[in-house]
Design a protein around this motif. Structure first.
Motif, PDB file in Angstrom:
ATOM      1  N   PHE A  27      59.517 -94.452 -47.723  1.00  0.00           N
ATOM      2  CA  PHE A  27      58.294 -93.862 -47.183  1.00  0.00           C
ATOM      3  C   PHE A  27      57.157 -93.691 -48.179  1.00  0.00           C
ATOM      4  O   PHE A  27      56.136 -93.084 -47.858  1.00  0.00           O
ATOM      5  CB  PHE A  27      58.610 -92.509 -46.539  1.00  0.00           C
ATOM      6  CG  PHE A  27      59.677 -92.574 -45.485  1.00  0.00           C
ATOM      7  CD1 PHE A  27      59.829 -93.672 -44.655  1.00  0.00           C
ATOM      8  CD2 PHE A  27      60.560 -91.521 -45.322  1.00  0.00           C
ATOM      9  CE1 PHE A  27      60.810 -93.728 -43.689  1.00  0.00           C
ATOM     10  CE2 PHE A  27      61.545 -91.550 -44.353  1.00  0.00           C
ATOM     11  CZ  PHE A  27      61.681 -92.655 -43.537  1.00  0.00           C
ATOM     12  N   GLY A  28      57.313 -94.220 -49.383  1.00  0.00           N
ATOM     13  CA  GLY A  28      56.286 -94.040 -50.406  1.00  0.00           C
ATOM     14  C   GLY A  28      56.750 -93.010 -51.411  1.00  0.00           C
ATOM     15  O   GLY A  28      57.944 -92.882 -51.667  1.00  0.00           O
ATOM     16  N   ASP A  29      55.822 -92.280 -51.968  1.00  0.00           N
ATOM     17  CA  ASP A  29      56.209 -91.222 -52.901  1.00  0.00           C
ATOM     18  C   ASP A  29      55.750 -89.874 -52.364  1.00  0.00           C
ATOM     19  O   ASP A  29      55.130 -89.800 -51.309  1.00  0.00           O
ATOM     20  CB  ASP A  29      55.693 -91.501 -54.319  1.00  0.00           C
ATOM     21  CG  ASP A  29      54.189 -91.591 -54.419  1.00  0.00           C
ATOM     22  OD1 ASP A  29      53.509 -90.700 -53.863  1.00  0.00           O
ATOM     23  OD2 ASP A  29      53.684 -92.509 -55.071  1.00  0.00           O
ATOM     24  N   MET A  62      59.345 -87.092 -47.221  1.00  0.00           N
ATOM     25  CA  MET A  62      59.734 -87.355 -48.601  1.00  0.00           C
ATOM     26  C   MET A  62      60.079 -88.838 -48.721  1.00  0.00           C
ATOM     27  O   MET A  62      60.167 -89.529 -47.709  1.00  0.00           O
ATOM     28  CB  MET A  62      60.921 -86.460 -48.970  1.00  0.00           C
ATOM     29  CG  MET A  62      60.633 -84.967 -48.864  1.00  0.00           C
ATOM     30  SD  MET A  62      59.321 -84.404 -49.950  1.00  0.00           S
ATOM     31  CE  MET A  62      60.103 -84.630 -51.546  1.00  0.00           C
ATOM     32  N   PRO A  63      60.282 -89.363 -49.916  1.00  0.00           N
ATOM     33  CA  PRO A  63      60.564 -90.795 -50.065  1.00  0.00           C
ATOM     34  C   PRO A  63      61.770 -91.289 -49.263  1.00  0.00           C
ATOM     35  O   PRO A  63      61.757 -92.422 -48.758  1.00  0.00           O
ATOM     36  CB  PRO A  63      60.803 -90.956 -51.567  1.00  0.00           C
ATOM     37  CG  PRO A  63      59.946 -89.887 -52.179  1.00  0.00           C
ATOM     38  CD  PRO A  63      60.082 -88.722 -51.232  1.00  0.00           C
ATOM     39  N   ASP A  64      62.805 -90.447 -49.104  1.00  0.00           N
ATOM     40  CA  ASP A  64      64.012 -90.912 -48.421  1.00  0.00           C
ATOM     41  C   ASP A  64      64.505 -89.984 -47.311  1.00  0.00           C
ATOM     42  O   ASP A  64      65.620 -90.135 -46.816  1.00  0.00           O
ATOM     43  CB  ASP A  64      65.139 -91.148 -49.438  1.00  0.00           C
ATOM     44  CG  ASP A  64      65.583 -89.865 -50.128  1.00  0.00           C
ATOM     45  OD1 ASP A  64      64.980 -88.803 -49.899  1.00  0.00           O
ATOM     46  OD2 ASP A  64      66.565 -89.943 -50.894  1.00  0.00           O
ATOM     47  N   HIS A  65      63.688 -89.031 -46.918  1.00  0.00           N
ATOM     48  CA  HIS A  65      64.065 -88.149 -45.822  1.00  0.00           C
ATOM     49  C   HIS A  65      62.842 -87.429 -45.265  1.00  0.00           C
ATOM     50  O   HIS A  65      61.769 -87.457 -45.866  1.00  0.00           O
ATOM     51  CB  HIS A  65      65.140 -87.142 -46.244  1.00  0.00           C
ATOM     52  CG  HIS A  65      64.692 -86.146 -47.265  1.00  0.00           C
ATOM     53  ND1 HIS A  65      64.596 -86.428 -48.615  1.00  0.00           N
ATOM     54  CD2 HIS A  65      64.331 -84.840 -47.138  1.00  0.00           C
ATOM     55  CE1 HIS A  65      64.195 -85.356 -49.270  1.00  0.00           C
ATOM     56  NE2 HIS A  65      64.025 -84.373 -48.394  1.00  0.00           N
ATOM     57  N   VAL A  66      63.054 -86.811 -44.111  1.00  0.00           N
ATOM     58  CA  VAL A  66      62.007 -86.069 -43.421  1.00  0.00           C
ATOM     59  C   VAL A  66      62.565 -84.707 -43.048  1.00  0.00           C
ATOM     60  O   VAL A  66      63.716 -84.605 -42.612  1.00  0.00           O
ATOM     61  CB  VAL A  66      61.576 -86.813 -42.133  1.00  0.00           C
ATOM     62  CG1 VAL A  66      60.579 -86.013 -41.333  1.00  0.00           C
ATOM     63  CG2 VAL A  66      61.034 -88.193 -42.446  1.00  0.00           C
ATOM     64  N   HIS A  67      61.775 -83.647 -43.243  1.00  0.00           N
ATOM     65  CA  HIS A  67      62.120 -82.311 -42.747  1.00  0.00           C
ATOM     66  C   HIS A  67      61.110 -81.951 -41.669  1.00  0.00           C
ATOM     67  O   HIS A  67      59.894 -82.117 -41.868  1.00  0.00           O
ATOM     68  CB  HIS A  67      62.007 -81.258 -43.854  1.00  0.00           C
ATOM     69  CG  HIS A  67      63.019 -81.384 -44.941  1.00  0.00           C
ATOM     70  ND1 HIS A  67      64.371 -81.320 -44.716  1.00  0.00           N
ATOM     71  CD2 HIS A  67      62.870 -81.548 -46.272  1.00  0.00           C
ATOM     72  CE1 HIS A  67      65.011 -81.439 -45.858  1.00  0.00           C
ATOM     73  NE2 HIS A  67      64.116 -81.587 -46.832  1.00  0.00           N
ATOM     74  N   PRO A 148      58.444 -81.153 -52.469  1.00  0.00           N
ATOM     75  CA  PRO A 148      57.948 -82.104 -53.473  1.00  0.00           C
ATOM     76  C   PRO A 148      58.190 -81.650 -54.912  1.00  0.00           C
ATOM     77  O   PRO A 148      58.505 -82.474 -55.782  1.00  0.00           O
ATOM     78  CB  PRO A 148      56.447 -82.196 -53.173  1.00  0.00           C
ATOM     79  CG  PRO A 148      56.338 -81.851 -51.730  1.00  0.00           C
ATOM     80  CD  PRO A 148      57.396 -80.792 -51.507  1.00  0.00           C
ATOM     81  N   ILE A 149      58.095 -80.372 -55.166  1.00  0.00           N
ATOM     82  CA  ILE A 149      58.331 -79.859 -56.518  1.00  0.00           C
ATOM     83  C   ILE A 149      59.804 -80.042 -56.887  1.00  0.00           C
ATOM     84  O   ILE A 149      60.121 -80.482 -57.997  1.00  0.00           O
ATOM     85  CB  ILE A 149      57.920 -78.367 -56.619  1.00  0.00           C
ATOM     86  CG1 ILE A 149      56.409 -78.236 -56.421  1.00  0.00           C
ATOM     87  CG2 ILE A 149      58.357 -77.768 -57.945  1.00  0.00           C
ATOM     88  CD1 ILE A 149      55.947 -76.827 -56.138  1.00  0.00           C
ATOM     89  N   ARG A 150      60.692 -79.710 -55.952  1.00  0.00           N
ATOM     90  CA  ARG A 150      62.123 -79.899 -56.217  1.00  0.00           C
ATOM     91  C   ARG A 150      62.444 -81.379 -56.423  1.00  0.00           C
ATOM     92  O   ARG A 150      63.280 -81.725 -57.254  1.00  0.00           O
ATOM     93  CB  ARG A 150      62.959 -79.311 -55.081  1.00  0.00           C
ATOM     94  CG  ARG A 150      63.088 -77.800 -55.150  1.00  0.00           C
ATOM     95  CD  ARG A 150      64.095 -77.245 -54.169  1.00  0.00           C
ATOM     96  NE  ARG A 150      63.944 -77.764 -52.824  1.00  0.00           N
ATOM     97  CZ  ARG A 150      63.000 -77.366 -51.977  1.00  0.00           C
ATOM     98  NH1 ARG A 150      62.130 -76.448 -52.341  1.00  0.00           N
ATOM     99  NH2 ARG A 150      62.919 -77.882 -50.773  1.00  0.00           N
ATOM    100  N   TRP A 151      61.783 -82.258 -55.667  1.00  0.00           N
ATOM    101  CA  TRP A 151      61.981 -83.706 -55.826  1.00  0.00           C
ATOM    102  C   TRP A 151      61.609 -84.131 -57.245  1.00  0.00           C
ATOM    103  O   TRP A 151      62.340 -84.858 -57.897  1.00  0.00           O
ATOM    104  CB  TRP A 151      61.140 -84.469 -54.803  1.00  0.00           C
ATOM    105  CG  TRP A 151      61.255 -85.952 -54.934  1.00  0.00           C
ATOM    106  CD1 TRP A 151      60.531 -86.765 -55.769  1.00  0.00           C
ATOM    107  CD2 TRP A 151      62.161 -86.804 -54.260  1.00  0.00           C
ATOM    108  NE1 TRP A 151      60.928 -88.062 -55.629  1.00  0.00           N
ATOM    109  CE2 TRP A 151      61.927 -88.118 -54.707  1.00  0.00           C
ATOM    110  CE3 TRP A 151      63.151 -86.591 -53.290  1.00  0.00           C
ATOM    111  CZ2 TRP A 151      62.633 -89.213 -54.225  1.00  0.00           C
ATOM    112  CZ3 TRP A 151      63.846 -87.675 -52.812  1.00  0.00           C
ATOM    113  CH2 TRP A 151      63.595 -88.961 -53.284  1.00  0.00           C
TER     114      TRP A 151
END
Length: 162
Positions: A27-29, A62-67, A148-151
């Protein structure tokens, strides 16, 4: 994955996590969505247009998941009086969470396959959590905001530019 015995056609608030197949970063970054991420964004925002009883309160791609934090059949949390009274008086059956998520995934996949026909987008099923009170709701809202911060902490700054 679903809570055994729970009726997902009841009005309720849900926290849903949907992951890509093999957690591939499609999904990008975290700072900027690519074309596939943009489709996911559009499809999430289209959910309430397909289901008049569904409201998207908050989401993040997120790049590999959605919440997604969403409500079905209510504007309040399930234990709030107005939801309980509405359910008792109207005994309304709402769209089921698995159908909503399934059609979202199918619609997004169909659009992605128009230009990337061989890509496998989603892992099977999804994760859900039934939100039952305001504290949980606020914690989940905060979790989405800080994802995003945790990522970045977990994957490092170099992974921000996928």
């Amino acid at each position: 994955m679903r809570l055994k015995g729970y009726d997902y056609s009841n009005a309720g608030c849900y926290f849903v996590t949907i992951c890509t197949h093999n957690r591939k970063k499609l999904f990008g970054d975290v700072e900027r969505l690519n074309s596939i991420g943009a489709i996911i964004d559009e499809e999430i925002n289209n959910i309430p247009t397909y289901y008049d009883d569904v409201k998207i309160d908050k989401y993040i791609i997120m790049p590999d998941h959605v919440h997604i934090l969403l409500k079905i059949g209510c504007d309040a949390l399930p234990n709030d009086d107005d939801v309980i009274i509405n359910e008792v008086l109207n005994k309304t059956e709402h769209h089921k969470l698995d159908r909503i998520v399934g059609l979202f995934k199918a619609g997004a996949t169909r659009r992605i396959h128009q230009f990337e026909p061989d890509i496998v987008v989603w892992q099977r099923s999804f994760y859900d959590h039934i939100v039952t009170n305001k504290n949980e709701y606020n914690e989940i809202w905060n979790y989405i905001d800080t994802n995003p911060i945790r990522w970045e902490i977990k994957h490092g700054i170099d992974s921000m530019n996928i």
